[in-house]
Motif scaffolding. Structure first.
Motif, PDB file in Angstrom:
ATOM      1  N   VAL A  49      -6.685  -5.685 -21.612  1.00 34.64           N
ATOM      2  CA  VAL A  49      -7.947  -5.812 -21.171  1.00 34.64           C
ATOM      3  C   VAL A  49      -7.626  -7.070 -20.112  1.00 34.64           C
ATOM      4  N   ASN A  50      -8.689  -6.780 -19.160  1.00 31.29           N
ATOM      5  CA  ASN A  50      -8.769  -7.884 -18.014  1.00 31.29           C
ATOM      6  C   ASN A  50      -7.660  -7.928 -17.019  1.00 31.29           C
ATOM      7  N   SER A  51      -6.591  -7.056 -17.207  1.00 33.69           N
ATOM      8  CA  SER A  51      -5.196  -6.825 -16.466  1.00 33.69           C
ATOM      9  C   SER A  51      -5.866  -6.164 -15.160  1.00 33.69           C
ATOM     10  N   GLN A  52      -5.092  -6.190 -14.144  1.00 35.04           N
ATOM     11  CA  GLN A  52      -5.525  -5.631 -13.062  1.00 35.04           C
ATOM     12  C   GLN A  52      -4.398  -4.225 -12.665  1.00 35.04           C
ATOM     13  N   VAL A  53      -4.985  -3.141 -12.585  1.00 31.33           N
ATOM     14  CA  VAL A  53      -4.501  -1.999 -12.348  1.00 31.33           C
ATOM     15  C   VAL A  53      -4.385  -1.501 -10.775  1.00 31.33           C
ATOM     16  N   THR A  54      -3.371  -1.150 -10.237  1.00 29.71           N
ATOM     17  CA  THR A  54      -3.461  -1.055  -8.612  1.00 29.71           C
ATOM     18  C   THR A  54      -3.817   0.533  -8.685  1.00 29.71           C
ATOM     19  N   ILE A  55      -4.790   0.824  -7.841  1.00 29.09           N
ATOM     20  CA  ILE A  55      -5.256   2.302  -7.644  1.00 29.09           C
ATOM     21  C   ILE A  55      -4.805   2.737  -6.342  1.00 29.09           C
ATOM     22  N   PRO A  56      -3.668   3.704  -6.120  1.00 29.84           N
ATOM     23  CA  PRO A  56      -2.998   3.835  -5.088  1.00 29.84           C
ATOM     24  C   PRO A  56      -3.768   4.666  -3.968  1.00 29.84           C
ATOM     25  N   LYS A  57      -4.650   4.338  -3.384  1.00 34.57           N
ATOM     26  CA  LYS A  57      -5.601   4.924  -2.380  1.00 34.57           C
ATOM     27  C   LYS A  57      -5.242   4.556  -0.889  1.00 34.57           C
ATOM     28  N   ALA A  58      -4.116   4.043  -0.483  1.00 34.63           N
ATOM     29  CA  ALA A  58      -3.761   3.740   0.843  1.00 34.63           C
ATOM     30  C   ALA A  58      -2.659   4.918   0.959  1.00 34.63           C
ATOM     31  N   MET A  59      -2.366   5.527   1.940  1.00 34.55           N
ATOM     32  CA  MET A  59      -1.301   6.402   2.182  1.00 34.55           C
ATOM     33  C   MET A  59      -1.035   6.751   3.628  1.00 34.55           C
ATOM     34  N   LEU A  60       0.234   7.193   3.776  1.00 42.66           N
ATOM     35  CA  LEU A  60       0.623   7.908   5.127  1.00 42.66           C
ATOM     36  C   LEU A  60       0.533   9.237   5.294  1.00 42.66           C
ATOM     37  N   ILE A  61      -0.393   9.747   6.279  1.00 40.81           N
ATOM     38  CA  ILE A  61      -0.366  11.258   6.436  1.00 40.81           C
ATOM     39  C   ILE A  61       0.852  11.682   6.698  1.00 40.81           C
ATOM     40  N   PRO A  62       1.440  12.723   6.133  1.00 42.97           N
ATOM     41  CA  PRO A  62       2.702  13.479   6.517  1.00 42.97           C
ATOM     42  C   PRO A  62       2.766  13.649   7.708  1.00 42.97           C
ATOM     43  N   PRO A  63       4.089  13.509   8.126  1.00 43.54           N
ATOM     44  CA  PRO A  63       4.389  13.856   9.680  1.00 43.54           C
ATOM     45  C   PRO A  63       4.492  15.463   9.918  1.00 43.54           C
ATOM     46  N   ILE A  64       3.302  15.952   9.985  1.00 48.79           N
ATOM     47  CA  ILE A  64       3.234  17.288  10.011  1.00 48.79           C
ATOM     48  C   ILE A  64       1.832  17.632  10.944  1.00 48.79           C
ATOM     49  N   ARG A  65       1.568  18.826  11.484  1.00 51.96           N
ATOM     50  CA  ARG A  65       0.363  19.180  12.439  1.00 51.96           C
ATOM     51  C   ARG A  65      -0.909  18.809  11.480  1.00 51.96           C
ATOM     52  N   ARG A  66      -1.897  18.197  11.870  1.00 54.83           N
ATOM     53  CA  ARG A  66      -2.904  17.984  11.199  1.00 54.83           C
ATOM     54  C   ARG A  66      -4.111  19.225  10.990  1.00 54.83           C
ATOM     55  N   VAL A  67      -3.576  20.282  10.507  1.00 54.69           N
ATOM     56  CA  VAL A  67      -4.465  21.505  10.566  1.00 54.69           C
ATOM     57  C   VAL A  67      -4.615  22.016   9.006  1.00 54.69           C
ATOM     58  N   GLY A  68      -5.878  22.382   8.431  1.00 58.24           N
ATOM     59  CA  GLY A  68      -5.951  23.035   7.392  1.00 58.24           C
ATOM     60  C   GLY A  68      -5.264  22.391   6.211  1.00 58.24           C
ATOM     61  N   ILE A  69      -4.882  23.096   5.240  1.00 49.67           N
ATOM     62  CA  ILE A  69      -4.577  22.231   3.959  1.00 49.67           C
ATOM     63  C   ILE A  69      -3.106  22.202   3.994  1.00 49.67           C
ATOM     64  N   VAL A  70      -2.551  20.808   3.761  1.00 46.51           N
ATOM     65  CA  VAL A  70      -1.452  20.449   3.369  1.00 46.51           C
ATOM     66  C   VAL A  70      -1.065  19.772   2.087  1.00 46.51           C
ATOM     67  N   ILE A  71      -0.218  20.419   1.301  1.00 49.72           N
ATOM     68  CA  ILE A  71       0.259  19.945  -0.022  1.00 49.72           C
ATOM     69  C   ILE A  71       1.534  19.332  -0.005  1.00 49.72           C
ATOM     70  N   ASN A  72       1.585  18.040  -0.356  1.00 46.60           N
ATOM     71  CA  ASN A  72       3.053  17.628  -0.415  1.00 46.60           C
ATOM     72  C   ASN A  72       3.637  17.359  -1.672  1.00 46.60           C
ATOM     73  N   LEU A  73       4.394  18.036  -2.535  1.00 44.34           N
ATOM     74  CA  LEU A  73       4.676  17.952  -3.755  1.00 44.34           C
ATOM     75  C   LEU A  73       5.114  16.920  -4.430  1.00 44.34           C
ATOM     76  N   PRO A  74       6.080  16.031  -3.827  1.00 46.00           N
ATOM     77  CA  PRO A  74       6.540  14.766  -4.439  1.00 46.00           C
ATOM     78  C   PRO A  74       5.227  13.696  -4.487  1.00 46.00           C
TER      79      PRO A  74
END
Length: 307
Positions: A76-101
């Motif tokens: 209780v009262n500890s800080q949990v990091t929420i990973p909401k920053a990310m780098l877009i995968p180096p792939i064409r930005r079209v449609g759906i991209v699923i990065n498995l890892p």
């Protein structure tokens, strides 16, 4: 020098809308950074599955970002990091991209202005979700589940009883309320009748999503939307021409069941450079990937790349 996690002051682009928003403005030019790290102050009764759902992130992503926190009894009262920053995968930005890892699905809007990001569940060890290029060939509401022969055999071996030939729509259907078929294959992007398992390797090969997330896709994406499933545990980006950002995820488990180690490609080696200080900074993230966007501390001798 200490590795610096990307905080609010380093982020160029912010999420649109409410705290739980998953829609981001696409960065301009070659920039790949979207979102920003958030922090959750634990209150009595919190646990990682509930926190993951609250912020619409994956369970394993939350564990990786907070390796020293008990996921079932965070202090209780500890800080949990929420990973909401990310780098877009180096792939064409079209449609759906699923990065498995990453255990993330990206949907790029047709106007090329925004991207939505969702946590997903993927195939467990031995039943891996394949790397593939496909398209959305069919959209189903209240799908019926017809287990394959292999599923019947596996279920009987594991439970000692027969699996139903057909499971109608309803609370017992593992597809949830909506499903999207990939090409002519048996693989689907679908909902789930179990909240636990999103953001984990828990399916028989299909892509699982929270019901509200798959409903958004069902309602908003057209048939024939392109789908690319990729396997890129390490992503890098130059921001503002010289700022070096890197995001490292735990690679998928190897076929023999052993835990994979992060492999540094020639591209990543060239990106990091020959400064020993940079490799010293990266070593903890290579040994224990956290899936967080981090900045390599600038080296005085480095020459800035042109804008």
């Amino acid at each position: 020098m200490k590795m610096k996690v990307i905080y609010l002051s380093l982020v160029i682009l912010m999420a649109i809308g409410t705290l739980n928003a998953t829609e981001y403005q696409l960065p301009q030019g070659k920039s790949r950074l979207i979102g920003h790290e958030q922090y959750h102050t634990v209150i009595k009764g919190d646990y990682f599955q509930q926190i993951a759902e609250q912020y619409n992130v994956g369970f394993l992503a939350l564990m990786a970002a907070n390796p020293n926190v008990d996921p079932f009894l965070p202090p209780v009262n500890s800080q949990v990091t929420i990973p909401k920053a990310m780098l877009i995968p180096p792939i064409r930005r079209v449609g759906i991209v699923i990065n498995l890892p990453e255990l993330r699905l990206y949907y790029f809007s047709p106007d090329k202005k925004t991207v939505r990001v969702f946590p997903v569940g993927i195939g467990r060890e031995g039943l891996e979700t394949p790397v593939a290029t496909s398209y959305i060939s069919e959209k189903r509401e209240n799908p019926v589940w017809r287990p394959t022969k292999e599923m019947h055999e596996r279920y009987f071996a594991e439970h000692g009883k027969k699996l139903a030939d057909v499971v109608p729509a309803g609370p017992d259907n593992p597809f949830g309320k909506y499903a999207l078929r990939l090409g002519t294959s048996e693989y689907l992007i679908h909902g789930s009748n179990k909240r636990f398992g999103i953001g984990m390797r828990a399916s028989s090969g299909c892509i699982r999503m929270y019901d509200e997330d798959i409903k958004w896709l069902y309602d908003n994406i057209p048939l024939n939307t392109k789908v690319r499933i990729i396997d890129q545990p390490v992503k890098v980006s130059y921001e503002n021409g010289h700022k070096k950002l890197i995001e490292i995820h735990q690679p998928l488990t190897e076929e023999d069941g052993n835990k994979s180690t992060v492999k540094i490609s020639d591209v990543v080696q060239r990106f990091v450079g020959t400064e020993r200080a940079h490799w010293h900074q990266l070593l903890p993230f290579i040994e224990q990937p956290k899936g967080l966007v981090v900045e390599l501390e600038p080296i005085a001798s480095e020459v800035k790349r042109p804008q």
